[in-house]
Motif scaffolding. Sequence first.
Motif, mmCIF file in Angstrom:
data_model
loop_
_atom_site.group_PDB
_atom_site.id
_atom_site.type_symbol
_atom_site.label_atom_id
_atom_site.label_comp_id
_atom_site.label_asym_id
_atom_site.label_seq_id
_atom_site.Cartn_x
_atom_site.Cartn_y
_atom_site.Cartn_z
ATOM 1 N N ARG A 1 49.427 17.271 -94.891
ATOM 2 C CA ARG A 1 48.285 18.054 -94.903
ATOM 3 C C ARG A 1 47.868 18.925 -94.679
ATOM 4 O O ARG A 1 47.285 20.140 -95.434
ATOM 5 C CB ARG A 1 46.709 16.922 -94.614
ATOM 6 C CG ARG A 1 46.234 15.554 -95.501
ATOM 7 C CD ARG A 1 45.596 15.485 -94.917
ATOM 8 N NE ARG A 1 45.510 15.019 -93.815
ATOM 9 C CZ ARG A 1 45.415 13.055 -93.735
ATOM 10 N NH1 ARG A 1 45.772 12.381 -94.990
ATOM 11 N NH2 ARG A 1 45.349 12.372 -92.732
ATOM 12 N N TRP B 1 47.043 14.319 -107.759
ATOM 13 C CA TRP B 1 47.998 12.644 -107.557
ATOM 14 C C TRP B 1 49.253 13.088 -107.011
ATOM 15 O O TRP B 1 49.714 11.716 -106.563
ATOM 16 C CB TRP B 1 47.467 12.266 -108.866
ATOM 17 C CG TRP B 1 46.832 12.178 -109.606
ATOM 18 C CD1 TRP B 1 46.012 12.379 -110.459
ATOM 19 C CD2 TRP B 1 45.623 10.984 -109.160
ATOM 20 N NE1 TRP B 1 44.734 12.126 -111.065
ATOM 21 C CE2 TRP B 1 44.177 10.905 -109.979
ATOM 22 C CE3 TRP B 1 45.771 9.904 -107.870
ATOM 23 C CZ2 TRP B 1 43.443 9.922 -109.595
ATOM 24 C CZ3 TRP B 1 44.812 9.491 -107.713
ATOM 25 C CH2 TRP B 1 43.328 9.118 -108.766
ATOM 26 N N ILE C 1 48.350 12.832 -103.460
ATOM 27 C CA ILE C 1 47.909 11.709 -102.762
ATOM 28 C C ILE C 1 48.159 10.227 -102.743
ATOM 29 O O ILE C 1 48.626 9.646 -102.169
ATOM 30 C CB ILE C 1 47.131 11.098 -104.004
ATOM 31 C CG1 ILE C 1 45.312 11.697 -103.674
ATOM 32 C CG2 ILE C 1 46.011 8.988 -103.851
ATOM 33 C CD1 ILE C 1 44.025 11.653 -104.663
ATOM 34 N N VAL D 1 50.798 10.886 -99.824
ATOM 35 C CA VAL D 1 50.132 9.984 -98.776
ATOM 36 C C VAL D 1 49.512 9.248 -98.698
ATOM 37 O O VAL D 1 50.596 7.823 -97.304
ATOM 38 C CB VAL D 1 48.896 10.474 -98.307
ATOM 39 C CG1 VAL D 1 47.720 9.676 -97.308
ATOM 40 C CG2 VAL D 1 48.630 11.951 -98.518
ATOM 41 N N LEU D 2 49.916 8.426 -99.637
ATOM 42 C CA LEU D 2 50.033 6.801 -99.577
ATOM 43 C C LEU D 2 50.985 6.282 -99.561
ATOM 44 O O LEU D 2 51.104 4.611 -98.377
ATOM 45 C CB LEU D 2 49.995 6.081 -100.679
ATOM 46 C CG LEU D 2 48.288 6.766 -101.426
ATOM 47 C CD1 LEU D 2 48.112 5.734 -103.115
ATOM 48 C CD2 LEU D 2 47.399 5.047 -101.239
ATOM 49 N N GLU E 1 51.226 6.339 -96.241
ATOM 50 C CA GLU E 1 50.600 5.279 -95.095
ATOM 51 C C GLU E 1 51.436 3.872 -95.484
ATOM 52 O O GLU E 1 51.249 3.432 -94.341
ATOM 53 C CB GLU E 1 48.949 4.825 -95.858
ATOM 54 C CG GLU E 1 48.437 4.102 -95.444
ATOM 55 C CD GLU E 1 47.810 4.749 -94.542
ATOM 56 O OE1 GLU E 1 47.853 5.732 -94.160
ATOM 57 O OE2 GLU E 1 46.510 3.541 -94.207
ATOM 58 N N ILE F 1 41.886 5.345 -98.600
ATOM 59 C CA ILE F 1 42.814 5.830 -98.160
ATOM 60 C C ILE F 1 42.930 7.344 -99.239
ATOM 61 O O ILE F 1 43.185 8.680 -99.094
ATOM 62 C CB ILE F 1 44.673 5.302 -99.007
ATOM 63 C CG1 ILE F 1 44.655 4.569 -98.287
ATOM 64 C CG2 ILE F 1 45.284 5.886 -98.500
ATOM 65 C CD1 ILE F 1 46.215 3.848 -98.346
ATOM 66 N N LEU F 2 42.595 6.951 -100.609
ATOM 67 C CA LEU F 2 41.970 8.138 -101.153
ATOM 68 C C LEU F 2 40.912 9.053 -101.039
ATOM 69 O O LEU F 2 41.484 10.807 -100.915
ATOM 70 C CB LEU F 2 41.555 7.707 -102.542
ATOM 71 C CG LEU F 2 42.460 7.272 -104.312
ATOM 72 C CD1 LEU F 2 41.577 5.843 -104.776
ATOM 73 C CD2 LEU F 2 43.640 7.816 -104.009
ATOM 74 N N ARG G 1 40.602 9.928 -97.856
ATOM 75 C CA ARG G 1 41.144 11.099 -96.667
ATOM 76 C C ARG G 1 42.502 11.346 -97.272
ATOM 77 O O ARG G 1 43.094 12.155 -96.552
ATOM 78 C CB ARG G 1 40.898 9.497 -95.192
ATOM 79 C CG ARG G 1 42.497 8.981 -95.490
ATOM 80 C CD ARG G 1 41.918 8.012 -93.718
ATOM 81 N NE ARG G 1 43.264 7.193 -94.382
ATOM 82 C CZ ARG G 1 44.462 6.988 -93.775
ATOM 83 N NH1 ARG G 1 44.886 8.486 -92.679
ATOM 84 N NH2 ARG G 1 45.315 6.550 -94.258
ATOM 85 N N HIS H 1 36.393 13.326 -96.182
ATOM 86 C CA HIS H 1 37.263 13.134 -95.156
ATOM 87 C C HIS H 1 37.125 12.319 -94.869
ATOM 88 O O HIS H 1 37.766 10.999 -94.575
ATOM 89 C CB HIS H 1 38.135 14.632 -95.254
ATOM 90 C CG HIS H 1 39.458 14.397 -94.537
ATOM 91 N ND1 HIS H 1 40.314 14.235 -95.429
ATOM 92 C CD2 HIS H 1 39.524 14.564 -93.016
ATOM 93 C CE1 HIS H 1 41.797 14.348 -94.160
ATOM 94 N NE2 HIS H 1 41.035 14.173 -93.340
ATOM 95 N N ILE I 1 38.521 8.651 -93.398
ATOM 96 C CA ILE I 1 39.167 7.837 -91.679
ATOM 97 C C ILE I 1 38.617 7.031 -90.793
ATOM 98 O O ILE I 1 38.396 5.655 -90.279
ATOM 99 C CB ILE I 1 39.122 8.766 -90.775
ATOM 100 C CG1 ILE I 1 40.534 9.819 -91.907
ATOM 101 C CG2 ILE I 1 39.398 9.356 -89.544
ATOM 102 C CD1 ILE I 1 40.285 11.320 -90.851
ATOM 103 N N ARG J 1 38.631 3.306 -92.187
ATOM 104 C CA ARG J 1 39.204 2.830 -92.029
ATOM 105 C C ARG J 1 39.684 2.053 -90.534
ATOM 106 O O ARG J 1 39.294 0.540 -90.468
ATOM 107 C CB ARG J 1 40.778 4.024 -92.493
ATOM 108 C CG ARG J 1 42.386 3.077 -92.307
ATOM 109 C CD ARG J 1 42.619 3.612 -90.914
ATOM 110 N NE ARG J 1 43.741 3.028 -90.332
ATOM 111 C CZ ARG J 1 45.479 2.982 -90.541
ATOM 112 N NH1 ARG J 1 45.437 4.390 -91.425
ATOM 113 N NH2 ARG J 1 45.901 2.048 -90.489
#
Lengths: 299, 305
Positions: free
Chosen positions: A243, A277, A280, A283-284, A287, B155-156, B158, B187, B191, B194
């Motif tokens: 990020r 997107w 995102i 990051v997904l 995760e 998640i979207l 953050r 943001h 977090i 979660r």
Amino acid sequence: MTSTAWKTRVAVPARRPGPGRGAIVVGLLAALGLVALWALELSPAGLVPLAGGRAIAADFFSAAWQPATEYEGTAGIDGSFLLEILSALYRTVIFAAAAMSLALVAGTVLGFLASSTWWAGDPALLGSPLRRFFQSWLGPLVQGATRILIVGQRSVHELLWALLFLAAFGLNTASAVVAIAIPFTGMLAKVFSELLDETDPESAHSLRAVGASPIKAFLFGTLPRALPDMSAYAFYRLECAVRSSAILGFFGYPTIGYSIRLSFENLHYREVWSYLWALIILVLCFEAWSAALRRRFVA
Amino acid sequence: MNASSTIAQLHRERPKSQLLRGSALVLALFALWALVSGEIAWLDLFCADRLENLKRFIATDAYPHALKEDGLSLGGLLGWAGAIFEERGASAALRTLWISIAAIVIAGGVAAVLAPLGARTIMNCDPFVIDSATDRRRCFLPWTQLSSCVRIGFILLRAIPEYIWAFLLLAMLGPSAWPAILALAIHNTGILCRLGADTIENLDKRALLALRMLGSRRLPLLFGGVLPMVLSRFLLYFFYRWETCVREATVLGMLGVVSLGYWIQDARVRQHYDEMLLFVGMGAALVLLGDMLSLGMRAWIRRAR
């Protein structure tokens, strides 16, 4: 014996009726939030976009569902847009990975030096005066200095480090990487040292008891027990580094933030959403990966 | 069987994970690649021009302009810094603090409502399952799938950095503190949600099961059991995130909200690097203050638990 057992059974926490301490704290915090809004002279009216802003907002958010697959502005651009997204993502991850690899090495060393377990040894076992000097003078001195260094690194945001380096060196990719690495080193070192200090010292003690040196007791007794948590945190930091490196693009570095800013200022909102997107999804993926790793660590 | 063979056997039979090994290998290789691929110009950092820049920056740019004539003295330095602090620094620092507080309170409030929706123990046909057989019972609502959707929503929220949110919101809402507050709130909601959902899932189920067996339904279970149990943990996370909010609120000012970042950017644009350094230092002091406050609050919460 019997009397203590009796006591523990009767020791039910006495609770007065009425709001508990928790409710009071929550109420105070909510009131503080309202005070903040008042101090900043904000009203809910500020949340409604002005006429111009409303048009931008409508355009922007309706573009969310139809991200661009090719450049919106056709003038003088060749090459595939999708390829550009991928290469922007790639550069973002490269910056993050380079910064993390520096921060991980430096953070581990500083984390060791800042932890109390690294310096812990049984004074009774120390024979030589040199050892004693290490234990009672050098140790606390180095530990204290390291902790101050860590605080200094952490207290300046990575973007501000980047701005300082920008002013000192000019635009240079290596200085951006170092800018991310400095505060991340501090954070890793702080958390690593806390994790090490919270680790149950029993295995280290038993290694010491059978004759291991303090360093060996640390490396083979304490460290392996803290390693899962340390790795999980380092992985989380990698996500944060992605990020941060994305944001550095806003200052002219070639990461995805640069592309986002450019597309937004050209009013190409569908391009912006393609980048968003992509970020995102990245990051997904991280995760999901870190969740899989954590499950493996716990098992 | 002698001792050494036993050790060899233990070594062979130690728990191994392909995933862990593979991940470590991939990460190490990628880190190496990142360092040597040439995407990052390490050598450029040490070329003559850069070093010349650095020398000029330290010797002239960063040197407090107001003290050029009188020479460097502690009194003069303090006077110069104090004047700027009184003129702009103090109010900007205060605004930074208020922005961070407003943002974290909003994030905390929203997260308190949303976090339970992501906890699979509540979002379950049979909350805090009494009997695993009932798990397969048909429910009116697809609880598990709902909670998975909510989790993806977290998640979207953050996934996009605060700075980008603030940049986008600023264009829509115009210059006020709202874009910064909303960006931080969005943001951090992600977090906190979660973390909160994970905490609820990890709760000790026995007390909640007892409530359930007494006939408590989902909502009373939530308000009477779950929330009181997670409150202190939730407050710990709240203050931990507030710390980062202070850091970020400083930086978001660079987009045009009058926090410390605004003056940092302002000094940078005017190339008054001495002032810029001073404001960066003020930011660092503010972050330290926030860290200490948060540390104190968290210690207090831990003791009160």
